[in-house]
Design a protein around this motif. Structure first.
Motif, PDB file in Angstrom:
ATOM      1  N   ARG A 189       0.833  -1.193   0.000  1.00  0.00           N
ATOM      2  CA  ARG A 189       0.000   0.000   0.000  1.00  0.00           C
ATOM      3  C   ARG A 189       0.877   1.257   0.000  1.00  0.00           C
ATOM      4  NH1 ARG A 189       0.869  -1.715   4.989  1.00  0.00           N
ATOM      5  NH2 ARG A 189       1.055  -0.244   6.729  1.00  0.00           N
ATOM      6  N   PHE A 190       0.263   2.362  -0.379  1.00  0.00           N
ATOM      7  CA  PHE A 190       0.893   3.674  -0.307  1.00  0.00           C
ATOM      8  C   PHE A 190       0.208   4.422   0.825  1.00  0.00           C
ATOM      9  CE2 PHE A 190       0.913   8.207  -1.752  1.00  0.00           C
ATOM     10  CZ  PHE A 190       2.278   8.425  -1.549  1.00  0.00           C
ATOM     11  N   ASP A 191       0.996   4.819   1.849  1.00  0.00           N
ATOM     12  CA  ASP A 191       0.393   5.412   3.040  1.00  0.00           C
ATOM     13  C   ASP A 191       0.290   6.931   2.973  1.00  0.00           C
ATOM     14  OD1 ASP A 191       2.956   6.333   3.413  1.00  0.00           O
ATOM     15  OD2 ASP A 191       3.306   5.285   5.313  1.00  0.00           O
ATOM     16  N   GLY A 192       0.514   7.479   1.789  1.00  0.00           N
ATOM     17  CA  GLY A 192       0.461   8.919   1.622  1.00  0.00           C
ATOM     18  C   GLY A 192       1.834   9.550   1.546  1.00  0.00           C
ATOM     19  N   MET A 193       2.848   8.796   2.036  1.00  0.00           N
ATOM     20  CA  MET A 193       4.214   9.301   2.000  1.00  0.00           C
ATOM     21  C   MET A 193       5.185   8.305   1.379  1.00  0.00           C
ATOM     22  SD  MET A 193       4.535  11.167   5.730  1.00  0.00           S
ATOM     23  CE  MET A 193       6.181  11.751   5.331  1.00  0.00           C
ATOM     24  N   ARG A 194       4.948   7.035   1.614  1.00  0.00           N
ATOM     25  CA  ARG A 194       5.868   6.038   1.084  1.00  0.00           C
ATOM     26  C   ARG A 194       5.156   4.711   0.879  1.00  0.00           C
ATOM     27  NH1 ARG A 194       9.585   4.631   6.405  1.00  0.00           N
ATOM     28  NH2 ARG A 194       7.877   4.478   7.915  1.00  0.00           N
ATOM     29  N   PHE A 195       5.814   3.835   0.114  1.00  0.00           N
ATOM     30  CA  PHE A 195       5.292   2.487  -0.098  1.00  0.00           C
ATOM     31  C   PHE A 195       5.543   1.658   1.158  1.00  0.00           C
ATOM     32  CE2 PHE A 195       5.709   2.239  -5.024  1.00  0.00           C
ATOM     33  CZ  PHE A 195       4.740   3.216  -5.120  1.00  0.00           C
ATOM     34  N   ARG A 196       4.607   0.781   1.459  1.00  0.00           N
ATOM     35  CA  ARG A 196       4.761  -0.147   2.580  1.00  0.00           C
ATOM     36  C   ARG A 196       4.362  -1.552   2.147  1.00  0.00           C
ATOM     37  NH1 ARG A 196       5.543   1.796   7.683  1.00  0.00           N
ATOM     38  NH2 ARG A 196       5.364   4.043   8.010  1.00  0.00           N
ATOM     39  N   ASN A 212     -11.494 -12.833  -4.849  1.00  0.00           N
ATOM     40  CA  ASN A 212     -12.388 -12.685  -3.707  1.00  0.00           C
ATOM     41  C   ASN A 212     -12.372 -11.261  -3.159  1.00  0.00           C
ATOM     42  OD1 ASN A 212     -13.434 -15.387  -3.473  1.00  0.00           O
ATOM     43  ND2 ASN A 212     -11.427 -16.022  -2.685  1.00  0.00           N
ATOM     44  N   GLY A 213     -11.993 -10.303  -3.994  1.00  0.00           N
ATOM     45  CA  GLY A 213     -12.006  -8.914  -3.580  1.00  0.00           C
ATOM     46  C   GLY A 213     -10.878  -8.530  -2.653  1.00  0.00           C
ATOM     47  N   GLY A 214      -9.785  -9.275  -2.675  1.00  0.00           N
ATOM     48  CA  GLY A 214      -8.670  -9.010  -1.792  1.00  0.00           C
ATOM     49  C   GLY A 214      -7.862  -7.791  -2.211  1.00  0.00           C
ATOM     50  N   PRO A 215      -6.901  -7.394  -1.379  1.00  0.00           N
ATOM     51  CA  PRO A 215      -6.090  -6.193  -1.634  1.00  0.00           C
ATOM     52  C   PRO A 215      -4.896  -6.492  -2.540  1.00  0.00           C
ATOM     53  CG  PRO A 215      -5.485  -7.143   0.456  1.00  0.00           C
ATOM     54  CD  PRO A 215      -6.595  -8.006  -0.071  1.00  0.00           C
ATOM     55  N   LEU A 216      -4.113  -5.461  -2.797  1.00  0.00           N
ATOM     56  CA  LEU A 216      -2.859  -5.611  -3.525  1.00  0.00           C
ATOM     57  C   LEU A 216      -1.833  -6.249  -2.589  1.00  0.00           C
ATOM     58  CD1 LEU A 216      -1.106  -4.928  -6.055  1.00  0.00           C
ATOM     59  CD2 LEU A 216      -0.519  -2.786  -4.885  1.00  0.00           C
ATOM     60  N   THR A 217      -1.190  -7.301  -3.051  1.00  0.00           N
ATOM     61  CA  THR A 217      -0.182  -7.981  -2.242  1.00  0.00           C
ATOM     62  C   THR A 217       1.052  -8.259  -3.092  1.00  0.00           C
ATOM     63  OG1 THR A 217      -0.786 -10.264  -2.777  1.00  0.00           O
ATOM     64  CG2 THR A 217      -2.067  -9.167  -1.041  1.00  0.00           C
ATOM     65  N   VAL A 218       2.057  -8.835  -2.463  1.00  0.00           N
ATOM     66  CA  VAL A 218       3.277  -9.209  -3.174  1.00  0.00           C
ATOM     67  C   VAL A 218       2.960 -10.174  -4.309  1.00  0.00           C
ATOM     68  CG1 VAL A 218       5.484 -10.422  -2.931  1.00  0.00           C
ATOM     69  CG2 VAL A 218       4.759  -8.782  -1.183  1.00  0.00           C
ATOM     70  N   THR A 219       2.002 -11.055  -4.107  1.00  0.00           N
ATOM     71  CA  THR A 219       1.610 -12.001  -5.157  1.00  0.00           C
ATOM     72  C   THR A 219       1.111 -11.267  -6.396  1.00  0.00           C
ATOM     73  OG1 THR A 219       1.058 -13.759  -3.600  1.00  0.00           O
ATOM     74  CG2 THR A 219       0.028 -13.868  -5.758  1.00  0.00           C
ATOM     75  N   ASN A 220       0.304 -10.232  -6.193  1.00  0.00           N
ATOM     76  CA  ASN A 220      -0.196  -9.466  -7.333  1.00  0.00           C
ATOM     77  C   ASN A 220       0.944  -8.822  -8.111  1.00  0.00           C
ATOM     78  OD1 ASN A 220      -2.742  -8.658  -5.089  1.00  0.00           O
ATOM     79  ND2 ASN A 220      -3.110  -9.838  -6.932  1.00  0.00           N
ATOM     80  N   CYS A 221       1.943  -8.310  -7.389  1.00  0.00           N
ATOM     81  CA  CYS A 221       3.091  -7.689  -8.053  1.00  0.00           C
ATOM     82  C   CYS A 221       3.859  -8.712  -8.876  1.00  0.00           C
ATOM     83  CB  CYS A 221       4.009  -7.038  -7.026  1.00  0.00           C
ATOM     84  SG  CYS A 221       3.240  -5.674  -6.127  1.00  0.00           S
ATOM     85  N   ASN A 222       4.059  -9.897  -8.314  1.00  0.00           N
ATOM     86  CA  ASN A 222       4.753 -10.947  -9.055  1.00  0.00           C
ATOM     87  C   ASN A 222       3.959 -11.391 -10.275  1.00  0.00           C
ATOM     88  OD1 ASN A 222       7.250 -11.500  -7.704  1.00  0.00           O
ATOM     89  ND2 ASN A 222       6.080 -12.334  -5.991  1.00  0.00           N
ATOM     90  N   GLU A 266       4.934   4.365 -14.056  1.00  0.00           N
ATOM     91  CA  GLU A 266       4.510   3.133 -14.713  1.00  0.00           C
ATOM     92  C   GLU A 266       4.109   2.085 -13.677  1.00  0.00           C
ATOM     93  OE1 GLU A 266       4.154   2.598 -17.896  1.00  0.00           O
ATOM     94  OE2 GLU A 266       4.882   4.593 -18.483  1.00  0.00           O
ATOM     95  N   LEU A 267       3.120   1.268 -14.040  1.00  0.00           N
ATOM     96  CA  LEU A 267       2.688   0.217 -13.130  1.00  0.00           C
ATOM     97  C   LEU A 267       3.821  -0.772 -12.859  1.00  0.00           C
ATOM     98  CD1 LEU A 267      -0.952  -0.578 -14.328  1.00  0.00           C
ATOM     99  CD2 LEU A 267      -0.136   1.164 -12.731  1.00  0.00           C
ATOM    100  N   THR A 268       4.635  -1.023 -13.878  1.00  0.00           N
ATOM    101  CA  THR A 268       5.783  -1.918 -13.695  1.00  0.00           C
ATOM    102  C   THR A 268       6.733  -1.371 -12.634  1.00  0.00           C
ATOM    103  OG1 THR A 268       5.658  -2.686 -15.985  1.00  0.00           O
ATOM    104  CG2 THR A 268       7.753  -3.002 -14.837  1.00  0.00           C
ATOM    105  N   GLU A 269       6.952  -0.062 -12.654  1.00  0.00           N
ATOM    106  CA  GLU A 269       7.822   0.576 -11.680  1.00  0.00           C
ATOM    107  C   GLU A 269       7.249   0.459 -10.271  1.00  0.00           C
ATOM    108  OE1 GLU A 269       9.995   4.933 -10.979  1.00  0.00           O
ATOM    109  OE2 GLU A 269       8.539   4.642 -12.604  1.00  0.00           O
ATOM    110  N   ILE A 270       5.931   0.601 -10.155  1.00  0.00           N
ATOM    111  CA  ILE A 270       5.281   0.482  -8.846  1.00  0.00           C
ATOM    112  C   ILE A 270       5.408  -0.943  -8.317  1.00  0.00           C
ATOM    113  CG2 ILE A 270       3.072   0.583  -7.641  1.00  0.00           C
ATOM    114  CD1 ILE A 270       2.267   2.828  -9.578  1.00  0.00           C
ATOM    115  N   ASP A 281       7.606  -3.220  -9.135  1.00  0.00           N
ATOM    116  CA  ASP A 281       9.008  -3.475  -8.814  1.00  0.00           C
ATOM    117  C   ASP A 281       9.392  -2.825  -7.490  1.00  0.00           C
ATOM    118  OD1 ASP A 281      10.546  -5.200 -10.379  1.00  0.00           O
ATOM    119  OD2 ASP A 281      10.562  -3.797 -12.062  1.00  0.00           O
ATOM    120  N   GLY A 282       8.866  -1.630  -7.250  1.00  0.00           N
ATOM    121  CA  GLY A 282       9.170  -0.934  -6.009  1.00  0.00           C
ATOM    122  C   GLY A 282       8.682  -1.693  -4.795  1.00  0.00           C
ATOM    123  N   PHE A 283       7.467  -2.248  -4.878  1.00  0.00           N
ATOM    124  CA  PHE A 283       6.949  -3.039  -3.763  1.00  0.00           C
ATOM    125  C   PHE A 283       7.794  -4.291  -3.541  1.00  0.00           C
ATOM    126  CE2 PHE A 283       2.686  -0.891  -4.418  1.00  0.00           C
ATOM    127  CZ  PHE A 283       2.673  -0.284  -3.177  1.00  0.00           C
TER     128      PHE A 283
END
Length: 292
Positions: free
Chosen positions: A18-25, A42-52, A96-100, A102-104
Motif C-alpha cells: 500500500r501507499f500510506d500517503g508518504m511512502r510504499f509499505r 475474492n475482492g482481496g487487496p494488492l499484495t506481493v503475489t499481485n506484483c509478481n 509506470e505500473l511496472t515501476e510500482i 518493482d518498487g513493492f
C-alpha cells in the motif's frame, strides 16, 4: 521450557502492499488465504503475489482453477493490474505500473534480507559463506533477489520446498503434553498426580483418533532446591535415582551441586506420543523428471 530462537518477517506473498500517503509499505498486514490477494477473485487487496503476477514472475497457466467464490476459476491477472492502478492514481504522478510493482518487491526483498542480517551479520557471522535455504510455495520467487541483497552465492531449493509445511505435518509425531504443579519434597508420594496427568495426556491423543496401543508416555519431573526458582527437568524414577540425576544435571549446568540441600518436586510433566505411521519419503524422480 525448550525452545528455538526464530526470527520472522511479515513480507510474504500475502503481505499487503500500500501507499500510506508518504511512502510504499509492504506488510506486516496480510491478506491471508481468504480473501487472499486480489488475483484470487475474492475482492482481496494488492499484495506481493499481485506484483509478481503483474510482472510475469508467476504463470497463471501453472495454477489450477481453484479461485473465486466457487473455487472454480483461474488466477485473475487483470485484478492485479487494477489494484496497481489504484496505487498509481493515489500517487497522482506519471509512474509506470511496472515501476510500482518493482518498487513493492524491492521493499519486500529488503525486509527479508534485513531479517536474515539480524540473525547473521548482527551476530558476527559472515553470511556470504553460507547457503540460503529456500522453502515455501513462493520461496523461489524471491530467493535470487534476497541472495543478491545479502551477497550470497548459493541457494538450496529442496524438491519438496513448496510443500514443506504439509510434508512436515505428515511425517511428524503427534504429541500432547500435560503438566501440573506439585510442590512436594522429593521422596513423598506423587503417584496420584502422575496418574491423572497420564490419563489427561493419553485422552488428548485418543480424542484425535489415535489408538491407545500406539501411545507412548514419557514422564518427567521439574525439580529445584529449596529457596531456588530455577527448575531442572529429569525423568521420573525412584527418589534416590531422581536425586542423583538432579545433582548430576545441576553440576553440569551450574558447575556445582549441594548434596545436602533439600530438593522439591516443583511440577510433573507427562508427554503422550504417537509416532507417525505413514512413510512419506518421496520416491526418486524418473529419468524424464530429473532436473539438470
Amino acid at each position: 521450557a525448550p525452545m528455538m530462537q526464530i526470527h520472522t518477517v511479515a513480507a510474504g506473498v500475502g503481505a499487503i502492499c500500500r501507499f500510506d500517503g508518504m511512502r510504499f509499505r509492504v506488510g506486516p498486514e496480510s491478506a491471508w488465504a481468504n480473501p487472499g490477494p486480489a488475483c484470487y477473485r475474492n475482492g482481496g487487496p494488492l499484495t506481493v503475489t499481485n506484483c509478481n503476477l503483474f510482472l510475469r514472475r508467476i504463470d497463471p497457466a501453472q495454477f489450477p482453477a481453484v479461485f473465486g467464490p466457487n473455487a472454480d476459476q483461474p488466477l485473475h491477472a487483470e485484478a492485479s493490474r487494477a489494484r496497481l492502478q489504484e496505487v498509481a492514481d493515489e500517487l497522482g504522478e506519471a509512474k509506470e505500473l511496472t515501476e510500482i510493482a518493482d518498487g513493492f518487491l524491492d521493499i519486500a526483498v529488503e525486509n527479508m534480507a534485513a531479517a536474515i542480517r539480524k540473525i547473521s551479520i548482527a551476530r558476527g557471522h559472515d553470511v556470504t559463506r553460507y547457503t540460503l535455504a529456500c522453502f515455501g510455495g513462493a520461496g523461489g520467487q524471491h530467493a535470487c533477489r534476497v541472495a543478491d541483497a545479502l551477497g550470497m552465492e548459493r541457494i538450496l531449493v529442496h524438491p519438496l520446498a513448496g510443500v514443506l509445511s504439509a510434508y512436515g505435518i505428515g511425517i511428524a509425531d503427534v504429541k500432547a503434553i500435560r503438566d501440573a504443579s506439585v510442590l512436594k519434597p522429593l521422596g513423598q508420594d506423587f503417584s496420584a498426580a502422575l496418574a491423572e496427568l497420564e490419563k489427561r495426556a493419553r485422552d488428548a491423543l485418543i480424542e484425535q483418533g489415535i489408538h491407545h496401543a500406539r501411545i507412548e508416555l514419557n514422564r518427567r519431573a521439574r525439580l529445584r532446591t529449596v529457596g531456588s526458582d530455577t527448575t531442572l527437568e529429569i525423568a521420573v524414577a525412584d527418589a534416590d535415582e531422581m536425586r542423583d540425576a538432579f545433582a548430576d544435571l545441576h553440576r553440569r549446568r551450574f558447575g556445582y551441586a549441594d548434596e545436602g540441600t533439600k530438593v522439591i518436586i516443583d511440577a510433573l510433566v507427562v508427554e503422550a506420543l504417537a509416532r507417525a505411521e505413514t512413510n512419506l519419503v518421496p520416491s526418486a524422480p524418473s529419468e524424464h523428471e530429473t532436473l539438470e
